[in-house]
Scaffold this motif. Sequence first.
Motif, PDB file in Angstrom:
ATOM      1  N   LEU A 216       0.827  -1.206   0.000  1.00 29.98           N
ATOM      2  CA  LEU A 216       0.000   0.000   0.000  1.00 29.98           C
ATOM      3  C   LEU A 216       0.861   1.257   0.000  1.00 29.98           C
ATOM      4  CD1 LEU A 216      -2.787  -1.168   2.464  1.00 29.98           C
ATOM      5  CD2 LEU A 216      -3.054  -0.764   0.008  1.00 29.98           C
ATOM      6  N   ASP A 217       1.963   1.240   0.752  1.00 29.29           N
ATOM      7  CA  ASP A 217       2.898   2.377   0.745  1.00 29.29           C
ATOM      8  C   ASP A 217       3.519   2.563  -0.639  1.00 29.29           C
ATOM      9  OD1 ASP A 217       2.452   3.049   3.392  1.00 29.29           O
ATOM     10  OD2 ASP A 217       4.273   2.073   4.139  1.00 29.29           O
ATOM     11  N   HIS A 218       3.917   1.459  -1.287  1.00 35.20           N
ATOM     12  CA  HIS A 218       4.501   1.549  -2.633  1.00 35.20           C
ATOM     13  C   HIS A 218       3.489   2.091  -3.638  1.00 35.20           C
ATOM     14  CE1 HIS A 218       7.469  -1.910  -1.574  1.00 35.20           C
ATOM     15  NE2 HIS A 218       7.894  -0.749  -1.105  1.00 35.20           N
ATOM     16  N   ALA A 219       2.263   1.625  -3.534  1.00 38.44           N
ATOM     17  CA  ALA A 219       1.243   1.986  -4.516  1.00 38.44           C
ATOM     18  C   ALA A 219       0.695   3.397  -4.313  1.00 38.44           C
ATOM     19  CB  ALA A 219       0.103   0.969  -4.481  1.00 38.44           C
ATOM     20  N   PHE A 220       0.545   3.827  -3.049  1.00 40.08           N
ATOM     21  CA  PHE A 220      -0.143   5.090  -2.773  1.00 40.08           C
ATOM     22  C   PHE A 220       0.685   6.115  -2.013  1.00 40.08           C
ATOM     23  CE2 PHE A 220      -3.592   1.866  -2.946  1.00 40.08           C
ATOM     24  CZ  PHE A 220      -4.193   2.307  -4.104  1.00 40.08           C
ATOM     25  N   GLY A 221       1.846   5.728  -1.537  1.00 40.30           N
ATOM     26  CA  GLY A 221       2.684   6.650  -0.775  1.00 40.30           C
ATOM     27  C   GLY A 221       2.441   6.527   0.717  1.00 40.30           C
ATOM     28  N   ALA A 222       3.445   6.882   1.481  1.00 39.51           N
ATOM     29  CA  ALA A 222       3.373   6.751   2.930  1.00 39.51           C
ATOM     30  C   ALA A 222       2.353   7.702   3.549  1.00 39.51           C
ATOM     31  CB  ALA A 222       4.755   6.977   3.542  1.00 39.51           C
ATOM     32  N   ASP A 223       1.945   8.731   2.818  1.00 40.51           N
ATOM     33  CA  ASP A 223       0.962   9.690   3.345  1.00 40.51           C
ATOM     34  C   ASP A 223      -0.483   9.262   3.074  1.00 40.51           C
ATOM     35  OD1 ASP A 223       1.023  10.036   0.596  1.00 40.51           O
ATOM     36  OD2 ASP A 223       0.914  12.227   0.701  1.00 40.51           O
ATOM     37  N   ARG A 224      -0.685   8.061   2.597  1.00 41.11           N
ATOM     38  CA  ARG A 224      -2.010   7.573   2.206  1.00 41.11           C
ATOM     39  C   ARG A 224      -3.028   7.618   3.335  1.00 41.11           C
ATOM     40  NH1 ARG A 224      -2.114   2.100   4.034  1.00 41.11           N
ATOM     41  NH2 ARG A 224      -0.009   1.418   4.553  1.00 41.11           N
ATOM     42  N   ARG A 225      -2.597   7.488   4.568  1.00 46.80           N
ATOM     43  CA  ARG A 225      -3.517   7.439   5.705  1.00 46.80           C
ATOM     44  C   ARG A 225      -4.237   8.763   5.953  1.00 46.80           C
ATOM     45  NH1 ARG A 225       0.864   4.510   6.659  1.00 46.80           N
ATOM     46  NH2 ARG A 225       0.610   2.299   7.057  1.00 46.80           N
ATOM     47  N   ALA A 226      -3.791   9.828   5.320  1.00 48.08           N
ATOM     48  CA  ALA A 226      -4.449  11.132   5.476  1.00 48.08           C
ATOM     49  C   ALA A 226      -5.640  11.288   4.525  1.00 48.08           C
ATOM     50  CB  ALA A 226      -3.439  12.254   5.220  1.00 48.08           C
ATOM     51  N   ARG A 227      -5.835  10.344   3.639  1.00 53.00           N
ATOM     52  CA  ARG A 227      -6.919  10.433   2.665  1.00 53.00           C
ATOM     53  C   ARG A 227      -8.290  10.229   3.304  1.00 53.00           C
ATOM     54  NH1 ARG A 227      -4.615   7.315  -2.689  1.00 53.00           N
ATOM     55  NH2 ARG A 227      -2.802   8.662  -2.947  1.00 53.00           N
ATOM     56  N   THR A 228      -9.289  10.783   2.673  1.00 55.75           N
ATOM     57  CA  THR A 228     -10.665  10.697   3.148  1.00 55.75           C
ATOM     58  C   THR A 228     -11.121   9.252   3.316  1.00 55.75           C
ATOM     59  OG1 THR A 228     -11.194  12.842   2.189  1.00 55.75           O
ATOM     60  CG2 THR A 228     -13.051  11.362   2.603  1.00 55.75           C
ATOM     61  N   ALA A 229     -10.747   8.368   2.425  1.00 52.30           N
ATOM     62  CA  ALA A 229     -11.164   6.962   2.514  1.00 52.30           C
ATOM     63  C   ALA A 229     -10.755   6.346   3.845  1.00 52.30           C
ATOM     64  CB  ALA A 229     -10.587   6.168   1.346  1.00 52.30           C
TER      65      ALA A 229
END
Length: 173
Positions: A19-32
């Motif tokens: 998930l980090d590779h695909a979306f970046g380490a900042d992915r957890r800040a997303r609305t989803a």
Amino acid sequence: MFALVPLDTVDPQAVEALLDHAFGADRRARTAYRIRAGAAPVATLSFAALDDEGELAGTIQCWPVALACDEGGRIPMVMVGPVAVEPERQQAGIGRALMERMLEAVPGSTVEGSDALMLIGDPEYYGRFFGFTAERTGGWRLPGPFEPRRLLARGSGVPACAGMLESRVRAAA
């Protein structure tokens, strides 16, 4: 060639790394992530793609969510995504195979809300290949920024009411 297996048979750390590779380490800040906060993935609708060497190439996760309608009532739904594929393996049909496998599991599912799938994604892709539309999502609100045209749903149980999309915290199914 790829084997599709239940996601809960795969090392969770490998899933997080993908998930980090695909979306970046900042992915957890997303609305989803805000929508599904505190929930565990729905095990019977979440899958992984493994290559011939058993390496993780892609995943799809589904989450228990609900639409809290403004007029009252809380309608259970299942949030699809993320669909993640290792960047160097994208465009090989892995994401599409994962979506198809998940959709194959829906008709026999006993998971509450599986007749109302929703996601945040590209309407041209998810509409064309999987039948997701924004037809009934116009009155939905999310706990963070989103593009209304990317809020999509499919299924006989998709509500048309206005309301707030939120987590349906529970143990994995």
